[in-house]
Design an enzyme around this catalytic site. Structure first.
Site, PDB file in Angstrom:
ATOM      1  N   ASP A 153      10.576  -3.439 -43.318  1.00  0.00           N
ATOM      2  CA  ASP A 153       9.629  -3.474 -42.202  1.00  0.00           C
ATOM      3  C   ASP A 153       8.400  -4.251 -42.661  1.00  0.00           C
ATOM      4  O   ASP A 153       7.547  -3.721 -43.375  1.00  0.00           O
ATOM      5  CB  ASP A 153       9.265  -2.046 -41.802  1.00  0.00           C
ATOM      6  CG  ASP A 153       8.207  -1.987 -40.704  1.00  0.00           C
ATOM      7  OD1 ASP A 153       7.586  -3.030 -40.401  1.00  0.00           O
ATOM      8  OD2 ASP A 153       7.986  -0.889 -40.157  1.00  0.00           O
TER       9      ASP A 153
ATOM     10  N   LYS B 153       3.484  -8.641 -35.093  1.00  0.00           N
ATOM     11  CA  LYS B 153       2.052  -8.826 -35.324  1.00  0.00           C
ATOM     12  C   LYS B 153       1.636 -10.282 -35.512  1.00  0.00           C
ATOM     13  O   LYS B 153       1.404 -10.992 -34.557  1.00  0.00           O
ATOM     14  CB  LYS B 153       1.602  -7.942 -36.490  1.00  0.00           C
ATOM     15  CG  LYS B 153       1.584  -6.443 -36.119  1.00  0.00           C
ATOM     16  CD  LYS B 153       0.894  -5.611 -37.163  1.00  0.00           C
ATOM     17  CE  LYS B 153       0.885  -4.128 -36.824  1.00  0.00           C
ATOM     18  NZ  LYS B 153      -0.003  -3.760 -35.714  1.00  0.00           N
TER      19      LYS B 153
ATOM     20  N   PHE C  95       5.167   4.115 -41.383  1.00  0.00           N
ATOM     21  CA  PHE C  95       5.006   3.999 -39.930  1.00  0.00           C
ATOM     22  C   PHE C  95       5.896   2.862 -39.457  1.00  0.00           C
ATOM     23  O   PHE C  95       5.794   1.735 -39.936  1.00  0.00           O
ATOM     24  CB  PHE C  95       3.558   3.709 -39.544  1.00  0.00           C
ATOM     25  CG  PHE C  95       3.366   3.601 -38.054  1.00  0.00           C
ATOM     26  CD1 PHE C  95       3.213   4.736 -37.278  1.00  0.00           C
ATOM     27  CD2 PHE C  95       3.368   2.366 -37.420  1.00  0.00           C
ATOM     28  CE1 PHE C  95       3.059   4.650 -35.899  1.00  0.00           C
ATOM     29  CE2 PHE C  95       3.214   2.272 -36.047  1.00  0.00           C
ATOM     30  CZ  PHE C  95       3.062   3.415 -35.286  1.00  0.00           C
TER      31      PHE C  95
END
Length: 398
Positions: free
Chosen positions: A214, A243, A128
């Protein structure tokens, strides 16, 4: 549902009013232990006083000017992140998807510089990377991509953790980069075999590909190191962060090194809000707290303890496929869909998430103490036991 909001989220019937440390309180005054951290965002917990002070002070000083001018706090944050990661330069944006968009653009520039007209990026099944059109196309989940065709071209999907599958594409002349999560997040908390990232690094060096990591979910201390790639002693060419970097203040970062450091020139990429004084001040405060409180070491220690306690309580249960993770990024995979456990956990005062249909995802704040680790382990194991006992696998299959 509030009719003024677009119908993009399947929200639970609960609203949180305040938080402190690893605890949340809803609007009815009920208290919950947070084992999700806003999906790996609030690594320092809620309302950390040093971050709150930094944000309030900066909001009273200067919030935004745009990237038409120098931003000293942005320059300071870039130097800090590069020193921690071994990268060379940073670009700041507002989210993980934007950080990955920058990575994809860098890969295409790298290919064009080599005279490749149709550059391809190797990406992983079950991955994702975001919900913009390019990051959606890179994501290895057909359900998430469904309805948004035609997708952006130039992505080749292979199994995560399978270095041989990547090696099999080594002779494709159009491949220019690899984009991979060191630990999958939405895909179910899968930790690849030891040496996997080293193999990808060696292959990328041999083929002049960019290795792009990522670490939107795994970065900023969550796996026990500042960055998950540091477990294998490598350095990527491109690193995506977000995040945990702002502890809830929206900030993303794209860091580059080696062959990627000179690819962007003025006018090729940008953002209005990215890296403004407010978000950079917040991120600097996060880094300060993490260093002052040794939270990478804390995440490693508490993550190992939580894994140990969960395995002790669940490993003999026939309905548990695996208990896995790295640091405080932990998944408990069941042999059947388990989405209803999210609400069941809330009823027991625990905030968690189920991803990939059957994986209980635990992403607690890095600050959790031993007592909170034990509470998470007991509550999760009790939930799993009750769930699997009440729903035998033959009933689920039927």
């Amino acid at each position: 549902m509030n009719d003024a909001l677009q119908n993009t989220y399947n929200r639970l019937p609960i609203a949180f009013a305040r938080g402190e440390g690893a605890w949340l309180w809803d609007t009815e005054g009920n208290r919950y232990l947070d084992a999700l951290s806003g999906i790996a965002v609030c690594g320092l917990g809620h309302a950390h006083p040093k971050v709150a002070h930094a944000v309030c002070d900066q909001a009273n000083t200067l919030v935004h000017t745009s990237n038409l001018y120098r931003i000293p706090l942005q320059e300071q944050l870039a130097r800090r992140l590069c020193a921690l990661s071994g990268m060379d330069r940073a670009f700041f944006c507002n989210s993980g998807a934007e950080a990955n968009e920058a990575a994809i653009k860098l890969a295409r520039l790298h290919g064009r510089a080599k005279g490749i007209g149709t550059p391809k990026i190797i990406v992983m099944e079950g991955s994702f990377h975001g919900r913009t059109m390019a990051t959606l196309s890179a994501t290895g989940n057909a359900k998430i991509r469904e309805g948004f065709e035609p997708l952006v071209e130039g992505f080749v999907h292979v199994p995560h953790g399978d270095a041989a599958a990547v090696e099999a594409l080594a002779e494709d002349p159009d491949v220019v980069a690899i984009l991979v999560e060191p630990v999958t997040g939405e895909g179910g908390i899968h930790v690849p075999p030891p040496g996997y990232l080293r193999q990808l690094r060696d292959l990328a060096d041999r083929k002049d590909w960019l290795l792009m990591l990522d670490e939107i979910q795994a970065g900023i201390g969550r796996t026990g190191y500042w960055f998950a790639f540091q477990h294998e002693g490598i350095t990527p060419d491109v690193l995506s962060l977000a995040k945990g970097l702002g502890n809830g203040i929206p900030i993303g970062a794209n860091l580059v090194a080696g062959a990627a450091r000179e690819l962007f020139n003025p006018g090729m990429h940008g953002t209005t809000f990215g890296g403004n004084p407010l978000v950079c001040r917040a991120a600097l405060a996060v880094l300060d707290v993490m260093q002052d409180e040794a939270l990478c070491e804390q995440a490693a220690r508490q993550g190992e303890l939580l894994l140990q306690r969960l395995r002790q309580r669940l490993e003999d249960h026939t309905g548990v496929v695996a208990v896995r993770g790295r640091g405080l990024m932990i998944g408990v995979e069941l042999d059947r869909p388990a989405g209803e456990l999210v609400m069941a956990a809330l009823e027991r005062g625990l905030v968690l998430n189920v991803t990939a249909g059957s994986v209980i995802r635990l992403l607690p704040p890095l600050i959790i103490d031993d007592e909170q680790v034990e509470q998470i382990a007991i509550t999760v194991s009790d939930l799993v036991d009750a769930f699997l006992t009440s729903k035998p696998v033959n009933e689920v299959s039927a």
